[in-house]
Design an enzyme around this catalytic site. Structure first.
Site, PDB file in Angstrom:
ATOM      1  N   GLY A 159       0.959  -1.200   0.107  1.00 47.34           N
ATOM      2  CA  GLY A 159       0.205   0.046   0.013  1.00 47.34           C
ATOM      3  C   GLY A 159       0.851   1.185  -0.076  1.00 47.34           C
ATOM      4  O   GLY A 159       0.438   2.256  -0.790  1.00 47.34           O
ATOM      5  N   CYS A 160       1.939   1.110   0.857  1.00 42.83           N
ATOM      6  CA  CYS A 160       2.665   2.391   0.923  1.00 42.83           C
ATOM      7  C   CYS A 160       3.598   2.675  -0.407  1.00 42.83           C
ATOM      8  O   CYS A 160       3.808   3.852  -0.758  1.00 42.83           O
ATOM      9  CB  CYS A 160       3.641   2.246   2.297  1.00 42.83           C
ATOM     10  SG  CYS A 160       2.791   2.145   3.573  1.00 42.83           S
TER      11      CYS A 160
END
Length: 152
Positions: A41-42
């Site tokens: 996600g990051c």
């Protein structure tokens, strides 16, 4: 919105050396908090902001990501993903606490304290918009569209 969060007048270690958020020269600042470098996600979020950096630049906007990772980890992340944005290392959680982004999370059935993905838009040092519990995919595009609307 949160009670008038001010930018702290102090220096933080980043991938571009020391940064004082009160000394950002662009009219607009996007400060986003994320849990950890090199996680799916990051990475999606950081790459999203990097891909749109030229459009943010055209809107006189600086983008800075913040996590508790070290500057070294940030530098590896930046090189591996060819990121074009600065990343602040907030190992002591000074910024995280200031922006109230440390929340209890459920990680594989265990309760842990971690960074809740959050983004803040500042105009000339004033908080004008904030996002809490952000979904990484498509977030950079949403912020860009909101920024354009704010500048009209």
């Amino acid at each position: 919105m949160s009670e008038n969060i001010q930018l702290p007048n102090q220096c933080f270690a980043s991938t571009q050396g020391e940064i004082n958020l009160t000394e950002i020269v662009t009219d607009w600042l996007i400060l986003y908090f994320y849990p950890k470098d090199n996680t799916p996600g990051c990475t999606t979020q950081a790459v999203g902001f990097s891909c749109l950096k030229d459009q943010f630049d055209a809107l006189n906007t600086t983008i800075i990501g913040v996590s508790r990772d070290s500057v070294k980890t940030h530098q590896n992340f930046t090189e591996k993903q060819a990121l074009t944005i600065d990343l602040i290392s907030d190992k002591d959680e000074v910024l995280c606490q200031h922006f109230d982004v440390i929340k209890e999370k459920n990680m594989y059935g265990k309760k842990v304290m971690g960074i809740e993905r959050s983004t803040f838009i500042f105009h000339k040092g004033e908080l004008v918009k904030e996002y809490r519990k952000v979904k990484a995919a498509g977030h950079a595009e949403i912020v860009l569209e909101d920024l354009k609307a704010l500048q009209k």
